[in-house]
Design a protein around this motif. Structure first.
Motif, PDB file in Angstrom:
ATOM      1  N   PHE A  55      59.843  20.284  40.340  1.00 54.96           N
ATOM      2  CA  PHE A  55      59.766  21.070  42.243  1.00 54.96           C
ATOM      3  C   PHE A  55      60.748  21.655  42.603  1.00 54.96           C
ATOM      4  CE2 PHE A  55      57.107  17.205  42.007  1.00 54.96           C
ATOM      5  CZ  PHE A  55      55.394  17.891  41.366  1.00 54.96           C
ATOM      6  N   LEU A  56      62.060  21.078  42.735  1.00 57.17           N
ATOM      7  CA  LEU A  56      63.521  21.570  42.966  1.00 57.17           C
ATOM      8  C   LEU A  56      63.210  23.309  42.626  1.00 57.17           C
ATOM      9  CD1 LEU A  56      66.009  21.758  44.287  1.00 57.17           C
ATOM     10  CD2 LEU A  56      67.117  21.011  42.637  1.00 57.17           C
ATOM     11  N   LEU A  57      63.046  23.103  40.901  1.00 55.19           N
ATOM     12  CA  LEU A  57      62.754  24.916  40.296  1.00 55.19           C
ATOM     13  C   LEU A  57      62.429  25.771  41.207  1.00 55.19           C
ATOM     14  CD1 LEU A  57      64.465  24.415  37.394  1.00 55.19           C
ATOM     15  CD2 LEU A  57      66.017  24.465  38.894  1.00 55.19           C
ATOM     16  N   LEU A  58      61.004  24.677  41.212  1.00 56.66           N
ATOM     17  CA  LEU A  58      59.883  25.653  41.580  1.00 56.66           C
ATOM     18  C   LEU A  58      60.035  26.415  43.180  1.00 56.66           C
ATOM     19  CD1 LEU A  58      56.816  24.702  39.596  1.00 56.66           C
ATOM     20  CD2 LEU A  58      58.037  26.982  39.319  1.00 56.66           C
ATOM     21  N   SER A  59      60.365  24.871  43.475  1.00 56.08           N
ATOM     22  CA  SER A  59      61.045  25.624  45.359  1.00 56.08           C
ATOM     23  C   SER A  59      61.310  26.880  45.882  1.00 56.08           C
ATOM     24  CB  SER A  59      61.208  24.090  46.094  1.00 56.08           C
ATOM     25  OG  SER A  59      61.417  24.333  47.696  1.00 56.08           O
ATOM     26  N   ALA A  60      62.412  26.524  44.841  1.00 59.40           N
ATOM     27  CA  ALA A  60      63.626  27.416  45.226  1.00 59.40           C
ATOM     28  C   ALA A  60      63.378  28.880  44.573  1.00 59.40           C
ATOM     29  CB  ALA A  60      64.630  27.378  43.520  1.00 59.40           C
ATOM     30  N   ALA A  61      62.329  29.213  43.705  1.00 61.13           N
ATOM     31  CA  ALA A  61      61.554  30.158  43.031  1.00 61.13           C
ATOM     32  C   ALA A  61      60.518  31.007  44.461  1.00 61.13           C
ATOM     33  CB  ALA A  61      61.397  30.282  41.417  1.00 61.13           C
ATOM     34  N   LEU A  62      60.612  29.938  44.790  1.00 61.29           N
ATOM     35  CA  LEU A  62      59.180  30.432  46.198  1.00 61.29           C
ATOM     36  C   LEU A  62      59.742  31.079  47.367  1.00 61.29           C
ATOM     37  CD1 LEU A  62      56.605  27.529  45.609  1.00 61.29           C
ATOM     38  CD2 LEU A  62      56.365  29.568  45.045  1.00 61.29           C
ATOM     39  N   SER A  63      61.465  30.697  47.242  1.00 55.46           N
ATOM     40  CA  SER A  63      62.270  31.044  48.439  1.00 55.46           C
ATOM     41  C   SER A  63      62.769  32.404  48.572  1.00 55.46           C
ATOM     42  CB  SER A  63      63.234  30.014  48.630  1.00 55.46           C
ATOM     43  OG  SER A  63      64.559  30.444  47.255  1.00 55.46           O
ATOM     44  N   ALA A  64      62.750  33.149  47.340  1.00 55.92           N
ATOM     45  CA  ALA A  64      62.795  34.607  46.896  1.00 55.92           C
ATOM     46  C   ALA A  64      62.058  34.921  48.134  1.00 55.92           C
ATOM     47  CB  ALA A  64      62.431  35.054  45.197  1.00 55.92           C
ATOM     48  N   ARG A  65      61.543  35.323  48.793  1.00 57.40           N
ATOM     49  CA  ARG A  65      60.945  36.397  50.110  1.00 57.40           C
ATOM     50  C   ARG A  65      60.515  37.972  49.419  1.00 57.40           C
ATOM     51  NH1 ARG A  65      63.963  35.732  55.065  1.00 57.40           N
ATOM     52  NH2 ARG A  65      64.520  37.664  55.191  1.00 57.40           N
ATOM     53  N   VAL A  66      60.182  37.810  48.017  1.00 56.36           N
ATOM     54  CA  VAL A  66      60.222  39.703  48.003  1.00 56.36           C
ATOM     55  C   VAL A  66      58.966  39.692  48.514  1.00 56.36           C
ATOM     56  CG1 VAL A  66      59.825  40.728  46.032  1.00 56.36           C
ATOM     57  CG2 VAL A  66      61.030  38.668  45.545  1.00 56.36           C
ATOM     58  N   PRO A  67      59.264  41.276  49.282  1.00 56.01           N
ATOM     59  CA  PRO A  67      57.594  41.439  50.332  1.00 56.01           C
ATOM     60  C   PRO A  67      56.786  41.970  49.060  1.00 56.01           C
ATOM     61  CG  PRO A  67      59.642  42.690  50.483  1.00 56.01           C
ATOM     62  CD  PRO A  67      60.425  41.878  49.769  1.00 56.01           C
ATOM     63  N   GLY A  68      55.496  40.916  49.473  1.00 60.47           N
ATOM     64  CA  GLY A  68      53.870  41.641  48.821  1.00 60.47           C
ATOM     65  C   GLY A  68      53.862  39.908  48.053  1.00 60.47           C
ATOM     66  N   VAL A  69      54.945  39.325  47.690  1.00 61.18           N
ATOM     67  CA  VAL A  69      54.401  38.524  46.505  1.00 61.18           C
ATOM     68  C   VAL A  69      54.039  37.378  47.422  1.00 61.18           C
ATOM     69  CG1 VAL A  69      55.635  36.507  45.225  1.00 61.18           C
ATOM     70  CG2 VAL A  69      56.902  38.580  45.270  1.00 61.18           C
ATOM     71  N   ASP A  70      54.096  37.310  48.951  1.00 65.30           N
ATOM     72  CA  ASP A  70      53.987  36.091  49.660  1.00 65.30           C
ATOM     73  C   ASP A  70      51.291  36.915  50.019  1.00 65.30           C
ATOM     74  OD1 ASP A  70      54.179  38.253  51.291  1.00 65.30           O
ATOM     75  OD2 ASP A  70      53.795  37.345  52.900  1.00 65.30           O
ATOM     76  N   GLN A  71      52.114  37.729  49.742  1.00 61.46           N
ATOM     77  CA  GLN A  71      50.134  37.844  49.500  1.00 61.46           C
ATOM     78  C   GLN A  71      49.077  37.375  49.172  1.00 61.46           C
ATOM     79  OE1 GLN A  71      49.321  40.988  52.148  1.00 61.46           O
ATOM     80  NE2 GLN A  71      51.600  39.812  52.209  1.00 61.46           N
ATOM     81  N   PRO A  72      49.050  37.253  48.024  1.00 62.20           N
ATOM     82  CA  PRO A  72      48.341  35.832  47.336  1.00 62.20           C
ATOM     83  C   PRO A  72      48.088  34.601  47.573  1.00 62.20           C
ATOM     84  CG  PRO A  72      48.341  37.583  45.437  1.00 62.20           C
ATOM     85  CD  PRO A  72      50.188  37.427  46.519  1.00 62.20           C
ATOM     86  N   PHE A  73      49.370  34.229  48.535  1.00 60.24           N
ATOM     87  CA  PHE A  73      48.769  32.851  48.861  1.00 60.24           C
ATOM     88  C   PHE A  73      48.602  32.767  50.854  1.00 60.24           C
ATOM     89  CE2 PHE A  73      52.275  32.997  45.632  1.00 60.24           C
ATOM     90  CZ  PHE A  73      51.762  31.942  45.055  1.00 60.24           C
ATOM     91  N   GLY A  74      48.102  33.780  51.043  1.00 57.64           N
ATOM     92  CA  GLY A  74      47.814  34.574  52.128  1.00 57.64           C
ATOM     93  C   GLY A  74      48.324  34.431  53.421  1.00 57.64           C
ATOM     94  N   GLY A  75      49.860  34.694  53.013  1.00 55.81           N
ATOM     95  CA  GLY A  75      51.204  35.019  54.026  1.00 55.81           C
ATOM     96  C   GLY A  75      52.258  34.265  53.101  1.00 55.81           C
ATOM     97  N   LEU A  76      53.313  34.670  54.195  1.00 50.87           N
ATOM     98  CA  LEU A  76      54.463  34.098  53.505  1.00 50.87           C
ATOM     99  C   LEU A  76      54.651  32.202  54.469  1.00 50.87           C
ATOM    100  CD1 LEU A  76      57.454  34.452  52.633  1.00 50.87           C
ATOM    101  CD2 LEU A  76      58.174  35.402  54.883  1.00 50.87           C
ATOM    102  N   THR A  77      53.842  32.230  55.127  1.00 49.16           N
ATOM    103  CA  THR A  77      54.448  31.142  56.389  1.00 49.16           C
ATOM    104  C   THR A  77      53.286  29.981  55.085  1.00 49.16           C
ATOM    105  OG1 THR A  77      53.904  32.210  58.407  1.00 49.16           O
ATOM    106  CG2 THR A  77      52.967  30.015  58.174  1.00 49.16           C
TER     107      THR A  77
END
Length: 440
Positions: A55-77
């Motif tokens: 969970f720690l490592l995946l949480s870190a991976a989700l923090s990258a904030r690469v533009p566009g990566v948030d789109q499939p998730f419904g946005g960065l928030t």
């Protein structure tokens, strides 16, 4: 595929990925792991360690904030909702990890239990784990509501400890983990490490060099007391975005009272068809207060776009209800400007909720745009006169509420109130879209 379906799949895949180490952990279990209370506790201790690190490592991976990566998730928030939940789950599991191992060791001797909780200085693997856990408690604590709303810049600096925490956790894992069959330990944790370290490297190193676009402040237009709209002119490549997106803005002005070289998220108020960017900024903190007096000609950078509030393309395909409050009018203004520029229209009812007439930002332009957009109905709601937005008010001005896509952006109490009314009217969660800015 509808956005809500795509978002559920994206979030589901991330959680499923976190369970991959669990599958290999289970495959490595033997009858001996269930032979006694002590061995069961030891097994549970190792299990919480495996899941906690995943969970720690995946949480870190989700923090990258690469533009566009948030789109499939419904946005960065919404992506960061999963990031926060994984971080909290990781902290809980990793706090249990040494306790369960200590209880297991207590089955053999009290000294063994004490040595587990307070290892010898020569036990490098154990101290790597304790260092990671202590750092996690420091940088995650401000994220919990118990400690109250954190100050943005202080929270951001403390959160920088996430990088060292991930590194120490990885060292501990590679040195101490022998819980999976064959080479599975090395392979699984190497893949997770690449995801986490790659994300942290992007965030701390590469995003500032290749993820930001150069702009210059062209105009600073006061909208009302405490609100300005900046017009930014691109110096090279312009930003490509959709109405409703937001960006991280970094000003480079040493004369600012606060916020120089600090990034902060702001919603774009311009139409994607405009050559320049426009950003409405309300004075809510030291940085946003200082930027009210920024000088034209100041260099800034923008990073993004982020968020996915409205469907892509700008055209209205089905009946919609918009509810805006305060500075939450910004994404709706951007979409109105876009729809008008497209010479399009749609079945739209917008309720603009403000305290009184003087608090209605962009009121004249919004009324003018509402008249220019075919099918657009503007309804003003004043709290001093109507009180909170009631279900009766919604149904009076939007009788077919239950058959519309609903978009909400405003103060959290307004967002929650409108969601509650919509649910009572039979609107499902998939048809309610809200923008809630947290610590991004």
């Amino acid at each position: 595929m509808p956005l809500s379906s795509t978002s559920r799949i994206a979030h589901g895949l991330v959680w499923s990925l976190a369970l991959v180490p669990l599958i290999f952990f289970i495959a490595g279990l033997s009858a001996g792991d269930f032979a006694s209370t002590a061995t069961i506790l030891n097994m549970l201790g190792r299990l919480t360690g495996v899941l906690g690190v995943a969970f720690l490592l995946l949480s870190a991976a989700l923090s990258a904030r690469v533009p566009g990566v948030d789109q499939p998730f419904g946005g960065l928030t919404k992506l960061w909702h999963t990031h926060h939940r994984m971080g909290a789950a990781s902290l809980f599991l990793l706090m249990l990890h040494p306790l369960l191992l200590a209880f297991s060791a207590a089955g053999y001797s009290q000294q063994a239990a004490i040595s587990t909780l307070f290892p010898a200085f020569s036990n490098t693997a154990a101290w790597m784990g304790w260092t990671a856990l202590i750092l996690m408690m420091i940088f995650l604590a401000p994220s919990f509501a118990f400690f109250g709303p954190p100050q943005y810049e202080r929270w951001k600096h403390i959160h920088a400890l996430a990088g060292p925490a991930v590194i120490f956790a990885l060292i501990h894992t590679f040195m101490a983990s022998r819980t999976m069959p064959g080479m599975a330990d090395t392979v699984i944790w190497s893949i997770f490490a690449l995801l986490a370290v790659g994300a942290v490297s992007w965030r701390l190193l590469f995003s500032q060099r290749i993820g930001r676009l150069d702009y210059t402040v062209k105009h600073v237009e006061p909208v009302t007391d405490g609100v300005v709209e900046l017009t930014l002119e691109p110096q090279d490549k312009p930003l490509e975005y959709e109405a409703g997106n937001f960006v991280y803005l970094t000003p480079f002005d040493k004369h600012l009272d606060a916020g120089d070289r600090e990034e902060h998220p702001y919603t774009l108020s311009s139409s994607p068809l405009e050559p320049n960017l426009r950003i409405a900024i309300k004075s809510l903190g030291d940085a946003s207060r200082a930027i009210q007096s920024i000088d034209p000609g100041t260099k800034v950078t923008v990073e993004g776009p982020y968020g996915r509030f409205f469907p892509a393309g700008g055209r209205v395909e089905s009946p919609e209800l918009w509810v805006a409050g305060g500075i939450g009018i910004t994404p709706f203004l951007a979409r109105m400007r876009h729809i008008q520029a497209l010479q399009s229209g749609g079945d739209i009812v917008m309720i603009y909720a403000v305290q009184d007439e003087s608090r209605a930002l962009y009121a004249d332009e919004i009324r003018e745009l509402a008249l220019q957009i075919p099918g657009f109905v503007l309804v003003m709601h004043y709290f001093y006169h109507e009180g909170p937005v009631s279900a009766e008010f919604l149904h009076r001005h939007c009788p077919d509420l239950g058959h519309r896509e609903i978009y909400i952006c405003g103060p959290l109490p307004l967002n929650e109130l409108i969601k509650q009314h919509a649910h009572h009217a039979g609107v499902t969660h998939n048809h309610i879209h809200s923008e809630e800015f947290e610590l991004l």
